[in-house]
Write a protein that holds these residues in place. Structure first.
Motif, PDB file in Angstrom:
ATOM      1  N   ALA A 115      74.457  35.066  59.743  1.00 14.09           N
ATOM      2  CA  ALA A 115      73.517  35.464  60.787  1.00 14.09           C
ATOM      3  C   ALA A 115      72.102  35.492  60.246  1.00 14.09           C
ATOM      4  CB  ALA A 115      73.894  36.835  61.338  1.00 14.09           C
ATOM      5  N   TRP A 116      71.148  35.450  61.177  1.00 16.67           N
ATOM      6  CA  TRP A 116      69.725  35.537  60.843  1.00 16.67           C
ATOM      7  C   TRP A 116      69.124  36.864  61.292  1.00 16.67           C
ATOM      8  CZ3 TRP A 116      67.414  32.060  57.750  1.00 16.67           C
ATOM      9  CH2 TRP A 116      68.033  30.814  57.582  1.00 16.67           C
ATOM     10  N   ALA A 117      69.734  37.488  62.296  1.00 14.80           N
ATOM     11  CA  ALA A 117      69.191  38.763  62.785  1.00 14.80           C
ATOM     12  C   ALA A 117      70.268  39.508  63.557  1.00 14.80           C
ATOM     13  CB  ALA A 117      67.970  38.530  63.671  1.00 14.80           C
ATOM     14  N   THR A 118      70.209  40.818  63.510  1.00 17.71           N
ATOM     15  CA  THR A 118      71.072  41.689  64.301  1.00 17.71           C
ATOM     16  C   THR A 118      70.214  42.830  64.837  1.00 17.71           C
ATOM     17  OG1 THR A 118      73.029  41.241  62.936  1.00 17.71           O
ATOM     18  CG2 THR A 118      73.092  43.207  64.290  1.00 17.71           C
ATOM     19  N   SER A 119      70.375  43.147  66.113  1.00 18.90           N
ATOM     20  CA  SER A 119      69.652  44.294  66.663  1.00 18.90           C
ATOM     21  C   SER A 119      70.558  45.014  67.651  1.00 18.90           C
ATOM     22  CB  SER A 119      68.353  43.853  67.355  1.00 18.90           C
ATOM     23  OG  SER A 119      68.624  43.021  68.465  1.00 18.90           O
ATOM     24  N   ALA A 120      70.287  46.295  67.830  1.00 22.07           N
ATOM     25  CA  ALA A 120      71.079  47.097  68.759  1.00 22.07           C
ATOM     26  C   ALA A 120      70.236  48.237  69.279  1.00 22.07           C
ATOM     27  CB  ALA A 120      72.330  47.648  68.066  1.00 22.07           C
ATOM     28  N   GLY A 121      70.504  48.616  70.541  1.00 22.03           N
ATOM     29  CA  GLY A 121      69.838  49.772  71.107  1.00 22.03           C
ATOM     30  C   GLY A 121      70.202  51.026  70.336  1.00 22.03           C
ATOM     31  N   THR A 122      71.480  51.197  70.068  1.00 19.99           N
ATOM     32  CA  THR A 122      71.974  52.237  69.168  1.00 19.99           C
ATOM     33  C   THR A 122      73.077  51.633  68.319  1.00 19.99           C
ATOM     34  OG1 THR A 122      73.601  53.059  70.791  1.00 19.99           O
ATOM     35  CG2 THR A 122      71.453  54.135  70.742  1.00 19.99           C
ATOM     36  N   PHE A 123      73.181  52.070  67.088  1.00 18.81           N
ATOM     37  CA  PHE A 123      74.145  51.529  66.129  1.00 18.81           C
ATOM     38  C   PHE A 123      74.639  52.696  65.285  1.00 18.81           C
ATOM     39  CE2 PHE A 123      76.218  47.902  65.073  1.00 18.81           C
ATOM     40  CZ  PHE A 123      75.935  47.280  63.862  1.00 18.81           C
ATOM     41  N   LYS A 124      75.802  53.241  65.607  1.00 17.56           N
ATOM     42  CA  LYS A 124      76.334  54.385  64.877  1.00 17.56           C
ATOM     43  C   LYS A 124      77.297  53.890  63.809  1.00 17.56           C
ATOM     44  CE  LYS A 124      78.510  58.900  65.393  1.00 17.56           C
ATOM     45  NZ  LYS A 124      79.087  59.895  66.329  1.00 17.56           N
ATOM     46  N   LEU A 125      76.886  54.039  62.535  1.00 20.18           N
ATOM     47  CA  LEU A 125      77.652  53.520  61.405  1.00 20.18           C
ATOM     48  C   LEU A 125      78.443  54.658  60.763  1.00 20.18           C
ATOM     49  CD1 LEU A 125      74.832  51.279  59.895  1.00 20.18           C
ATOM     50  CD2 LEU A 125      76.736  50.545  61.312  1.00 20.18           C
TER      51      LEU A 125
END
Length: 205
Positions: free
Chosen positions: A180-190
């Motif tokens: 991948a080149w980019a990842t985005s999320a409104g919310t990302f709970k890790l």
């Protein structure tokens, strides 16, 4: 006396440069693990690898776009988007070449054991994907801008709204391996977040 590695690398000087960055990354990681921040990963025009044991997503859409990287270079990508997703066994890694010192790897893992990663309005800009996939309620050949099942076109994407796209009510992907080149999320709970910086290549696959 200052420690010196083979090849003349000054370890203390390297540590002075790296420690603040690692500390800042760790602080961001803690916030992400608590679901406190929106997330965006874009490593200065570098590819990174992502693997997932299992992804269950709802509101799926996919379309073509151009990513504008550092320096203005444009990269063709396929954008996979989910209104919401739950992931098991997430791994994300990037290898950064450092002059004189060599390769440095940053690996992030989360959602292992009984824990899972949760994301909303998730966008992944990728150029290669391998997985076993099941789509439910799929529509193929829908114009990217006409998708009503997914979260729409990401604001940062250069995409033609009338170009080819597809969508589905839900999707399950197993054994995911992608670059991948980019990842985005409104919310990302890790949940169960672990990050490791190491010398050499230490990738997800």
């Amino acid at each position: 006396m200052e420690s010196v590695a083979r090849g003349g690398t000054r370890w203390k000087r390297f540590a002075v440069v790296m420690v603040p960055s690692v500390a800042a990354t760790a602080a961001i990681g803690v916030a992400l693990s608590q679901g406190a921040l929106a997330a965006s990963f874009n490593v200065s025009g570098q590819q990174f690898k992502v693997s997932v044991d299992r992804l269950d997503g709802t509101g799926f859409a996919q379309y073509g776009a151009l990513d504008t990287q550092h320096g203005g270079k444009k990269i063709p990508v396929a954008v996979s988007a989910f209104k919401s997703a739950k992931l098991k066994g997430l791994c994300q890694s990037v290898v950064i070449p450092v002059p004189v010192f060599g390769d440095v790897s940053l690996k992030l893992t989360a959602g292992n054991g009984s824990k899972q990663v949760e994301a909303k309005n998730l966008f992944i800009d990728l150029d290669q994907l391998n997985a076993d996939a099941t789509f439910r309620g799929i529509d193929i050949g829908v114009a990217a801008g006409d998708s009503h099942k997914g979260p729409g076109i990401n604001k940062g994407d250069v995409a033609d709204p009338g170009s080819f796209g597809q969508q589905s009510d839900s999707a399950t992907l197993v054994g995911v391996k992608q670059t991948a080149w980019a990842t985005s999320a409104g919310t990302f709970k890790l949940s169960g977040l672990s990050m490791k910086v190491s010398k050499g290549k230490n990738e997800c696959f």
